[in-house]
Design a protein around this motif. Sequence first.
Motif, PDB file in Angstrom:
ATOM      1  N   UNK A 338       6.664  -3.280   0.227  1.00  0.00           N
ATOM      2  CA  UNK A 338       6.138  -1.976  -0.151  1.00  0.00           C
ATOM      3  C   UNK A 338       6.917  -0.877   0.572  1.00  0.00           C
ATOM      4  N   UNK A 339       6.731   0.341   0.078  1.00  0.00           N
ATOM      5  CA  UNK A 339       7.328   1.515   0.709  1.00  0.00           C
ATOM      6  C   UNK A 339       6.394   1.981   1.823  1.00  0.00           C
ATOM      7  N   UNK A 340       6.773   1.804   3.091  1.00  0.00           N
ATOM      8  CA  UNK A 340       5.845   2.104   4.188  1.00  0.00           C
ATOM      9  C   UNK A 340       5.531   3.598   4.316  1.00  0.00           C
ATOM     10  N   UNK A 341       6.464   4.452   3.907  1.00  0.00           N
ATOM     11  CA  UNK A 341       6.229   5.886   4.038  1.00  0.00           C
ATOM     12  C   UNK A 341       5.126   6.345   3.098  1.00  0.00           C
ATOM     13  N   UNK A 342       5.221   5.963   1.817  1.00  0.00           N
ATOM     14  CA  UNK A 342       4.214   6.387   0.851  1.00  0.00           C
ATOM     15  C   UNK A 342       2.886   5.683   1.114  1.00  0.00           C
ATOM     16  N   UNK A 343       2.927   4.390   1.458  1.00  0.00           N
ATOM     17  CA  UNK A 343       1.695   3.671   1.774  1.00  0.00           C
ATOM     18  C   UNK A 343       1.024   4.267   3.010  1.00  0.00           C
ATOM     19  N   UNK A 344       1.829   4.646   3.991  1.00  0.00           N
ATOM     20  CA  UNK A 344       1.282   5.267   5.195  1.00  0.00           C
ATOM     21  C   UNK A 344       0.630   6.597   4.917  1.00  0.00           C
ATOM     22  N   UNK A 345       1.244   7.382   4.033  1.00  0.00           N
ATOM     23  CA  UNK A 345       0.669   8.673   3.660  1.00  0.00           C
ATOM     24  C   UNK A 345      -0.640   8.476   2.899  1.00  0.00           C
ATOM     25  N   UNK A 346      -0.683   7.459   2.017  1.00  0.00           N
ATOM     26  CA  UNK A 346      -1.921   7.153   1.292  1.00  0.00           C
ATOM     27  C   UNK A 346      -3.033   6.774   2.273  1.00  0.00           C
ATOM     28  N   UNK A 347      -2.681   6.017   3.305  1.00  0.00           N
ATOM     29  CA  UNK A 347      -3.666   5.633   4.321  1.00  0.00           C
ATOM     30  C   UNK A 347      -4.160   6.863   5.085  1.00  0.00           C
ATOM     31  N   UNK A 348      -3.259   7.796   5.382  1.00  0.00           N
ATOM     32  CA  UNK A 348      -3.657   9.032   6.079  1.00  0.00           C
ATOM     33  C   UNK A 348      -4.653   9.837   5.246  1.00  0.00           C
ATOM     34  N   UNK A 349      -4.500   9.791   3.930  1.00  0.00           N
ATOM     35  CA  UNK A 349      -5.389  10.543   3.046  1.00  0.00           C
ATOM     36  C   UNK A 349      -6.774   9.911   2.988  1.00  0.00           C
ATOM     37  N   UNK A 350      -6.853   8.607   3.232  1.00  0.00           N
ATOM     38  CA  UNK A 350      -8.160   7.961   3.224  1.00  0.00           C
ATOM     39  C   UNK A 350      -8.218   6.635   2.509  1.00  0.00           C
ATOM     40  N   UNK A 351      -7.082   6.148   2.039  1.00  0.00           N
ATOM     41  CA  UNK A 351      -7.048   4.854   1.358  1.00  0.00           C
ATOM     42  C   UNK A 351      -6.884   3.734   2.367  1.00  0.00           C
ATOM     43  N   UNK A 352      -7.683   2.678   2.246  1.00  0.00           N
ATOM     44  CA  UNK A 352      -7.468   1.481   3.050  1.00  0.00           C
ATOM     45  C   UNK A 352      -6.358   0.656   2.396  1.00  0.00           C
TER      46      UNK A 352
END
Length: 370
Positions: A338-352
């Motif tokens: 996976x793309x860690x940057x986009x996944x990390x940003x999604x997690x910051x927004x509130x996605x597990x």
Amino acid sequence: MSEGARRWRLALGRYANQQLGGLGGQDGLMDQTLDYLYGREYQGRGLEQDRGPGSLDPTQMQALNWLGKAKGLFPQSVFETLQGHALDRYGLTDLLKDPKTLDSLEPNQDLLRVLLGFHDRADPAIKAKLREVADRIIRDIMERLRHDVMRAFSGRRNRFRRSNIPSAANFDWRNTLRENLKTYDPETRRIIAQTLRFNSREKRRLPWTVVLCVDQSGSMTDSVIHSAVMAAILCGLPGVTVKMVLFDTSIIDVSDRLTDPLDTLLSVQLGGGTNIGRAVTYCEDFIADPERTVFALITDFAEGASPRALYAALARMSEARVRMIGLVALDEQATPYFDPMIAGRAADIGMQVGAMTPDKFAEWLAEIMT
């Protein structure tokens, strides 16, 4: 020839004859069968096929009888690997052009992956047989997953109420240890448990909507397969409404055909680009009661478009208190890519965000819907 040298010779092929010697008897037949398949690797690098005595002339073996020889010569696990390489890596689609040969193929997920890609190009007379084989594979996957899903959704453990019904899933090890400390044996350094404690289980109330948003790009094939099966199982749970979207740069809403996983999978057009933001925005229309909705995004987060639309849609869901989960792998090996940057940003927004096998995904989903 020693056993080690024999194995190396079979692995390296006939180009190692000069260094390790030739093979005869059963080993020679295995060598020819392997060479028919993996010799293509050498030919692709410019090495010419040997046609001298004892070599494998390509006219002596065809794809259809190669399959039968391989099945008789190798153990089941090795044969399945050879079959997968023949179809997936070397494109021996002749194996899929004869109904009788289809019957001899080993039904497994690797074969299903190839069948999905080949179905649109098959002759009409073969399509029905392809569907029969694919349906058999899906039923096998479904049976293996159904037990895990039903167990996860059968109820959550209530740690404040005890049960007299013994079950490994309900075993309360904390209270069992606490109540049996007096039986500790210092010589063996063990506790002799005289009283076992179990938690009771509460039935779930499930007025939930589950939205599955599934990336159908080429790298996500296994995830698409398991998502279709998972959707069919979830549809059978009382009080659960399931919506499912497949996407690349386009969007396919398959919410009306989830009870048949094969129908869902035959809607898939694997490959192409990826526009995650557009698909997530589309899925917002499914959300009528945000606090009773689980949005599951199954993707490698490799966004082909600008990620702004994705972030904006996730932010709106988060603000509305939708339960958001991101799955970067849904195959049985759970190998994350996976793309860690986009996944990390999604997690910051509130996605597990997580990577897990389908059975663990069922447990995760069940825990969220409490």
